[in-house]
Design an enzyme around this catalytic site. Sequence first.
Site, PDB file in Angstrom:
ATOM      1  N   CYS A  57       0.924  -1.256  -0.029  1.00  0.00           N
ATOM      2  CA  CYS A  57      -0.077  -0.133  -0.003  1.00  0.00           C
ATOM      3  C   CYS A  57       0.700   1.301  -0.025  1.00  0.00           C
ATOM      4  O   CYS A  57       1.739   1.494   1.044  1.00  0.00           O
ATOM      5  CB  CYS A  57      -0.928  -0.054   1.078  1.00  0.00           C
ATOM      6  SG  CYS A  57      -1.815   1.567   1.488  1.00  0.00           S
TER       7      CYS A  57
ATOM      8  N   VAL B  28     -11.459  -0.993   5.962  1.00  0.00           N
ATOM      9  CA  VAL B  28     -10.679  -1.069   6.761  1.00  0.00           C
ATOM     10  C   VAL B  28      -9.216  -0.997   6.106  1.00  0.00           C
ATOM     11  O   VAL B  28      -8.923  -1.831   5.060  1.00  0.00           O
ATOM     12  CB  VAL B  28     -10.791  -2.850   7.332  1.00  0.00           C
ATOM     13  CG1 VAL B  28      -9.557  -3.156   8.275  1.00  0.00           C
ATOM     14  CG2 VAL B  28     -12.090  -2.774   8.059  1.00  0.00           C
ATOM     15  N   THR B  29      -8.572   0.097   6.391  1.00  0.00           N
ATOM     16  CA  THR B  29      -7.308   0.406   5.850  1.00  0.00           C
ATOM     17  C   THR B  29      -6.192   0.566   6.469  1.00  0.00           C
ATOM     18  O   THR B  29      -6.056   0.399   7.652  1.00  0.00           O
ATOM     19  CB  THR B  29      -7.500   1.708   5.026  1.00  0.00           C
ATOM     20  OG1 THR B  29      -7.842   2.879   6.215  1.00  0.00           O
ATOM     21  CG2 THR B  29      -8.621   2.115   4.126  1.00  0.00           C
TER      22      THR B  29
ATOM     23  N   GLU C 195      -4.901   7.766   9.254  1.00  0.00           N
ATOM     24  CA  GLU C 195      -4.907   8.776   7.959  1.00  0.00           C
ATOM     25  C   GLU C 195      -3.360   8.834   7.829  1.00  0.00           C
ATOM     26  O   GLU C 195      -2.701   9.601   8.581  1.00  0.00           O
ATOM     27  CB  GLU C 195      -5.615   9.836   8.553  1.00  0.00           C
ATOM     28  CG  GLU C 195      -5.163  11.301   7.593  1.00  0.00           C
ATOM     29  CD  GLU C 195      -5.267  10.772   6.095  1.00  0.00           C
ATOM     30  OE1 GLU C 195      -4.510  10.929   5.172  1.00  0.00           O
ATOM     31  OE2 GLU C 195      -6.560  10.577   5.576  1.00  0.00           O
ATOM     32  N   SER C 196      -2.907   8.345   6.825  1.00  0.00           N
ATOM     33  CA  SER C 196      -1.156   8.594   6.698  1.00  0.00           C
ATOM     34  C   SER C 196      -0.807   9.925   6.590  1.00  0.00           C
ATOM     35  O   SER C 196       0.093  10.173   6.787  1.00  0.00           O
ATOM     36  CB  SER C 196      -1.063   7.481   5.405  1.00  0.00           C
ATOM     37  OG  SER C 196      -1.692   8.333   4.162  1.00  0.00           O
TER      38      SER C 196
ATOM     39  N   TYR D 119      -5.674   5.348  -8.949  1.00  0.00           N
ATOM     40  CA  TYR D 119      -6.880   4.454  -8.516  1.00  0.00           C
ATOM     41  C   TYR D 119      -7.730   5.029  -9.310  1.00  0.00           C
ATOM     42  O   TYR D 119      -8.805   4.032  -9.685  1.00  0.00           O
ATOM     43  CB  TYR D 119      -7.101   4.568  -6.910  1.00  0.00           C
ATOM     44  CG  TYR D 119      -6.033   4.013  -6.202  1.00  0.00           C
ATOM     45  CD1 TYR D 119      -6.024   2.616  -5.862  1.00  0.00           C
ATOM     46  CD2 TYR D 119      -4.809   4.616  -5.799  1.00  0.00           C
ATOM     47  CE1 TYR D 119      -4.918   1.865  -5.055  1.00  0.00           C
ATOM     48  CE2 TYR D 119      -3.655   3.994  -5.082  1.00  0.00           C
ATOM     49  CZ  TYR D 119      -4.123   2.573  -4.740  1.00  0.00           C
ATOM     50  OH  TYR D 119      -2.872   2.031  -4.062  1.00  0.00           O
TER      51      TYR D 119
END
Length: 333
Positions: A63, A131-132, A148-149, A195
Site C-alpha cells: 500500500c 478497513v485500511t 490517516e497516513s 486509482y
Amino acid sequence: MGKLVNGEWKDTWYDTSETGGAFQRDTSKFRSWVTADGEPGPDGADGFKAESGRYHLYVSFACPWAHRALIFRTLKGLEQHIDVSVVHPDMLGDGWTFDTNFDGATGDRQGGRRFLRDLYTGVNPDVSGRVTVPVLYDTATNTIVSNESAEIIRMFNSAFDGLTGNTDDYWPKPLRGRIEEVNARVYDTLNNGVYKAGFATTQDAYEDAVVPLFDTLDWLEDLLGQNRYLAGDTLTEADWRLFTTLIRFDAVYHGHFKCNRRRIVDYPNLWAYTRELYQVPGIADTVRFDHFMRHYHYSHETINPHRIVPVGPALDLDAPHGRDKPRDQMGAA
C-alpha cells in the site's frame, strides 16, 4: 475488498453506479494525534503522548499510503520506538489478513488477531467504513490513534524528536505553503489519480482521470529539471508522498491500472529522482516489489480475473542518479 457496516463485515467492491463510473475514496475514520506532551493535535483532536514502545504501526508493504508511514518511521529513527505488523499482500473476501504464508507478512505482532478488521471492531464494535492501512494503534489505551497516513507522517516528523534526538524536519515552516500546494495536485491527480484510472468502470471516468494524471507527470518532469526537489533544494514530505506512487508506477499502475501513456523510466528527471530517493539510507528496505506485484494483480479480481501476476519489469534502482550534479546536467544519468 469489503467494508464494515455497523461492525459487520460485508464482502463488497466499490460501487460506482452513482458516480458515473468514477472511483471515490472513503475518508479516514480515526483522526487523533500523537504529540510530544499529549496535548491536542493541530486540529484540536485528542492528543496522545509520545512514548517509546507505546504505539504499534500496522502496514501493508503493498500500500502506498502505508508506505509513507514506514518511510517516516525510518527517516526519523523510530524503529526502536514503534513496532510494526505487516499484513499479507492478498486482500480478498476478508480484506487485509494477518496470514503469514508470504515472505515479509508478520502476522499481528501486537494482539494475535486474524483480520485487520478485528482491530477496528475491537476499538468500536459499531464502526462502519473501509478497513485500511496504515493504522497507528495505542497499546496503552487499546485504541486507534489514526488511520490517516498524511497525519501519521506529520506525527512521526516531530512528535518523537525528544525521544530520538532526530530533529530532521520534512515539514519546515518556511516551505509549508509550497508543500501544501504540491501535495494537493499530486494527491488528486497522481497518488489517488492512478486509482481513479484503474478503478474506473466507464471510458469517460477513466479518461477524466488518466489525462490529468499525465499532465501532472509532465509538470513534475519540468519542475525536477529546475529544482532538486519539489519544494526547492530541501527534501520534504511532498517528495516522499510522491515517491510511493512513482516506485509502484512502472511495476503496477502502468499496466494494471491502464496508466500506459508513458512509464516513469521514460521521464529522465523523474526516473533519476526516483532512484535518488530510493537510495536514501534505509529506504530500500521499505520497498517490497514482491508485495506490490502480488497484492495488486492477485487481489483485484474485477481487473485481473485470472489473477496472473506479471514477472517484471526489471528496474535498476541502484544506478547512479546524477541528481547531485549541477542543474543543467540533472536527468542525464
